[in-house]
Every structure is written in structure tokens, then in C-alpha cells.
Design a protein around this motif. Structure first.
Motif, PDB file in Angstrom:
ATOM      1  N   VAL A  71     -24.846  27.751  75.938  1.00 46.39           N
ATOM      2  CA  VAL A  71     -24.352  26.861  74.889  1.00 46.39           C
ATOM      3  C   VAL A  71     -25.243  27.084  73.676  1.00 46.39           C
ATOM      4  O   VAL A  71     -26.468  27.055  73.792  1.00 46.39           O
ATOM      5  CB  VAL A  71     -24.397  25.376  75.322  1.00 46.39           C
ATOM      6  CG1 VAL A  71     -24.056  24.465  74.153  1.00 46.39           C
ATOM      7  CG2 VAL A  71     -23.453  25.134  76.482  1.00 46.39           C
ATOM      8  N   ILE A  72     -24.611  27.324  72.527  1.00 47.71           N
ATOM      9  CA  ILE A  72     -25.344  27.567  71.296  1.00 47.71           C
ATOM     10  C   ILE A  72     -25.078  26.406  70.349  1.00 47.71           C
ATOM     11  O   ILE A  72     -23.927  26.131  70.013  1.00 47.71           O
ATOM     12  CB  ILE A  72     -24.890  28.881  70.607  1.00 47.71           C
ATOM     13  CG1 ILE A  72     -24.769  30.036  71.593  1.00 47.71           C
ATOM     14  CG2 ILE A  72     -25.773  29.196  69.413  1.00 47.71           C
ATOM     15  CD1 ILE A  72     -26.040  30.566  72.127  1.00 47.71           C
ATOM     16  N   ASN A  92     -17.769  33.968  76.655  1.00 48.43           N
ATOM     17  CA  ASN A  92     -19.073  33.998  77.331  1.00 48.43           C
ATOM     18  C   ASN A  92     -20.010  32.886  76.900  1.00 48.43           C
ATOM     19  O   ASN A  92     -20.938  32.562  77.632  1.00 48.43           O
ATOM     20  CB  ASN A  92     -19.780  35.331  77.074  1.00 48.43           C
ATOM     21  CG  ASN A  92     -19.147  36.470  77.825  1.00 48.43           C
ATOM     22  OD1 ASN A  92     -18.347  36.265  78.727  1.00 48.43           O
ATOM     23  ND2 ASN A  92     -19.500  37.679  77.450  1.00 48.43           N
ATOM     24  N   ILE A  93     -19.798  32.350  75.704  1.00 45.05           N
ATOM     25  CA  ILE A  93     -20.693  31.315  75.194  1.00 45.05           C
ATOM     26  C   ILE A  93     -19.869  30.188  74.573  1.00 45.05           C
ATOM     27  O   ILE A  93     -18.737  30.393  74.148  1.00 45.05           O
ATOM     28  CB  ILE A  93     -21.714  31.861  74.171  1.00 45.05           C
ATOM     29  CG1 ILE A  93     -21.016  32.460  72.959  1.00 45.05           C
ATOM     30  CG2 ILE A  93     -22.645  32.870  74.814  1.00 45.05           C
ATOM     31  CD1 ILE A  93     -21.972  32.951  71.872  1.00 45.05           C
ATOM     32  N   ILE A  94     -20.463  29.011  74.545  1.00 46.09           N
ATOM     33  CA  ILE A  94     -19.856  27.858  73.877  1.00 46.09           C
ATOM     34  C   ILE A  94     -20.691  27.605  72.631  1.00 46.09           C
ATOM     35  O   ILE A  94     -21.917  27.529  72.709  1.00 46.09           O
ATOM     36  CB  ILE A  94     -19.882  26.618  74.783  1.00 46.09           C
ATOM     37  CG1 ILE A  94     -19.046  26.879  76.033  1.00 46.09           C
ATOM     38  CG2 ILE A  94     -19.399  25.385  74.040  1.00 46.09           C
ATOM     39  CD1 ILE A  94     -19.242  25.850  77.108  1.00 46.09           C
ATOM     40  N   ALA A 120     -19.798  20.170  77.893  1.00 47.38           N
ATOM     41  CA  ALA A 120     -19.970  21.608  78.130  1.00 47.38           C
ATOM     42  C   ALA A 120     -20.896  21.846  79.320  1.00 47.38           C
ATOM     43  O   ALA A 120     -20.635  22.707  80.167  1.00 47.38           O
ATOM     44  CB  ALA A 120     -20.515  22.300  76.885  1.00 47.38           C
ATOM     45  N   PHE A 121     -21.983  21.079  79.389  1.00 47.17           N
ATOM     46  CA  PHE A 121     -22.910  21.236  80.512  1.00 47.17           C
ATOM     47  C   PHE A 121     -22.253  20.858  81.837  1.00 47.17           C
ATOM     48  O   PHE A 121     -22.343  21.586  82.822  1.00 47.17           O
ATOM     49  CB  PHE A 121     -24.178  20.406  80.298  1.00 47.17           C
ATOM     50  CG  PHE A 121     -25.093  20.456  81.474  1.00 47.17           C
ATOM     51  CD1 PHE A 121     -25.869  21.574  81.706  1.00 47.17           C
ATOM     52  CD2 PHE A 121     -25.151  19.399  82.366  1.00 47.17           C
ATOM     53  CE1 PHE A 121     -26.703  21.649  82.826  1.00 47.17           C
ATOM     54  CE2 PHE A 121     -25.982  19.459  83.477  1.00 47.17           C
ATOM     55  CZ  PHE A 121     -26.755  20.582  83.704  1.00 47.17           C
ATOM     56  N   LEU A 122     -21.574  19.711  81.861  1.00 49.12           N
ATOM     57  CA  LEU A 122     -20.978  19.245  83.109  1.00 49.12           C
ATOM     58  C   LEU A 122     -19.841  20.149  83.589  1.00 49.12           C
ATOM     59  O   LEU A 122     -19.676  20.356  84.785  1.00 49.12           O
ATOM     60  CB  LEU A 122     -20.473  17.811  82.943  1.00 49.12           C
ATOM     61  CG  LEU A 122     -21.574  16.771  82.755  1.00 49.12           C
ATOM     62  CD1 LEU A 122     -20.969  15.410  82.413  1.00 49.12           C
ATOM     63  CD2 LEU A 122     -22.460  16.682  83.985  1.00 49.12           C
ATOM     64  N   LYS A 123     -19.082  20.703  82.662  1.00 45.88           N
ATOM     65  CA  LYS A 123     -17.951  21.548  83.055  1.00 45.88           C
ATOM     66  C   LYS A 123     -18.381  22.958  83.456  1.00 45.88           C
ATOM     67  O   LYS A 123     -17.897  23.503  84.439  1.00 45.88           O
ATOM     68  CB  LYS A 123     -16.928  21.626  81.925  1.00 45.88           C
ATOM     69  CG  LYS A 123     -15.741  22.486  82.299  1.00 45.88           C
ATOM     70  CD  LYS A 123     -14.602  22.389  81.355  1.00 45.88           C
ATOM     71  CE  LYS A 123     -13.504  23.297  81.878  1.00 45.88           C
ATOM     72  NZ  LYS A 123     -12.235  23.050  81.298  1.00 45.88           N
ATOM     73  N   TYR A 124     -19.281  23.570  82.690  1.00 43.10           N
ATOM     74  CA  TYR A 124     -19.606  24.988  82.898  1.00 43.10           C
ATOM     75  C   TYR A 124     -20.981  25.251  83.504  1.00 43.10           C
ATOM     76  O   TYR A 124     -21.248  26.358  83.938  1.00 43.10           O
ATOM     77  CB  TYR A 124     -19.491  25.748  81.573  1.00 43.10           C
ATOM     78  CG  TYR A 124     -18.100  25.736  81.028  1.00 43.10           C
ATOM     79  CD1 TYR A 124     -17.080  26.463  81.638  1.00 43.10           C
ATOM     80  CD2 TYR A 124     -17.782  24.998  79.899  1.00 43.10           C
ATOM     81  CE1 TYR A 124     -15.791  26.452  81.143  1.00 43.10           C
ATOM     82  CE2 TYR A 124     -16.498  24.982  79.384  1.00 43.10           C
ATOM     83  CZ  TYR A 124     -15.508  25.711  80.016  1.00 43.10           C
ATOM     84  OH  TYR A 124     -14.229  25.705  79.512  1.00 43.10           O
ATOM     85  N   LEU A 132     -29.641  27.709  67.164  1.00 47.33           N
ATOM     86  CA  LEU A 132     -29.572  28.813  66.204  1.00 47.33           C
ATOM     87  C   LEU A 132     -29.581  28.222  64.802  1.00 47.33           C
ATOM     88  O   LEU A 132     -28.626  27.569  64.391  1.00 47.33           O
ATOM     89  CB  LEU A 132     -28.301  29.631  66.438  1.00 47.33           C
ATOM     90  CG  LEU A 132     -28.053  30.824  65.543  1.00 47.33           C
ATOM     91  CD1 LEU A 132     -29.151  31.863  65.701  1.00 47.33           C
ATOM     92  CD2 LEU A 132     -26.697  31.438  65.855  1.00 47.33           C
ATOM     93  N   ALA A 133     -30.691  28.413  64.094  1.00 48.67           N
ATOM     94  CA  ALA A 133     -30.840  27.810  62.767  1.00 48.67           C
ATOM     95  C   ALA A 133     -31.691  28.699  61.885  1.00 48.67           C
ATOM     96  O   ALA A 133     -32.413  29.569  62.360  1.00 48.67           O
ATOM     97  CB  ALA A 133     -31.484  26.434  62.890  1.00 48.67           C
TER      98      ALA A 133
END
Length: 147
Positions: A71-72, A92-94, A120-124, A132-133
């Protein structure tokens, strides 16, 4: 000439897009799980391909059975999609993009960011979360808000 339109904005903010991109060094700490280390290495390798102009995976293709490994949380000020920066297919990424704070608990829009990340955490069950900043205070402020 830009200061005519936005007179109180620091000039360095107007030149962010002209700076050379340099990947920050990443240290793999011993506390990370093997799955997290592998996921982080996939992102680092993809970022290396991106910086060397050898990207291959990011082509807008989406796999039917998505199983994102990361997760990004990305600043909206970054003009390149995170999928391209890490050379990953969108499945591949959220990616959650934001322009502001992510602190929740007030019942407002900021709770949506936290709820989205939690979903997102609970599902994948991704192996890593990445912030990313641009350089500056944003990463420190985001981490303070999450603690």
C-alpha cells in the motif's frame, strides 16, 4: 513571474519539478518479516528500473486476480504515478493519494483516508506500507498523525 500569481508562496515550491530525481537509500532493518523484506525489495528493484529508464511492468495492465503486496500513501504533489515510480502493474499495489493530513477521529474527510487504508489492509494483507512524498516535513507529520 510565478510570484505574480501566488505572491506568498516560497519560490522553492515552484521549482520542485525541475530537480533531478534521486532515490533515497533504504535500509532493511532486521525487524521486518521475510515477506516484508521481499515486498520492499520488489519496490526497490522497480524503482531502480524506473530511474534507469528500463521500466517494464508498468504498462497499465491489470491482472484479473489482484493480490496487492504493498500500500502506497502518496503525496498528490508527486507528478508521476506510484505504479510507474516502482515499476509495478496497477494490480500489484494499492495507491492512496492525498494533499493534506491523514489524521482521523474527527468524523470528517480525514477519517476516510484512515478507513480506506484499514480496508486495504484487512482485504489484501499487504506486506508493506510506503509513504511516498517530496523531501520535507510531510513524512514526519504523517507519521506523527498516525502514532
Amino acid at each position: 513571474e510565478v510570484q505574480q500569481f501566488v505572491p506568498n508562496m516560497p519560490l522553492e515550491l515552484h521549482h520542485w519539478h525541475t530537480r533531478q530525481y534521486t532515490p533515497a537509500p533504504v535500509q532493511l532493518s532486521p525487524g521486518r518479516s521475510p515477506g516484508a523484506r521481499q515486498a520492499l525489495m520488489r519496490l526497490i528493484d522497480g524503482n531502480r528500473r524506473f530511474t534507469e529508464d528500463c521500466a517494464k511492468a508498468y504498462a497499465g495492465k491489470v491482472e484479473a486476480d489482484a493480490n496487492p503486496f504493498a500500500v502506497i500513501l502518496a503525496s498528490s504533489e508527486i507528478g508521476v504515478p506510484a505504479e510507474a515510480v516502482f515499476d509495478q502493474a496497477p494490480s500489484n499495489i494499492i495507491v492512496q493519494r492525498t494533499m493534506g493530513g491523514i489524521e482521523g477521529g474527527d468524523g470528517g474527510d480525514t477519517d476516510l483516508y484512515i478507513a480506506s487504508l484499514e480496508f486495504a489492509f484487512l482485504k489484501y494483507r499487504p506486506k508493506v506500507f510506503v509513504l511516498l512524498a517530496s523531501p520535507g516535513q510531510l513524512p514526519e507529520v504523517a507519521l506523527e498523525q498516525l502514532n
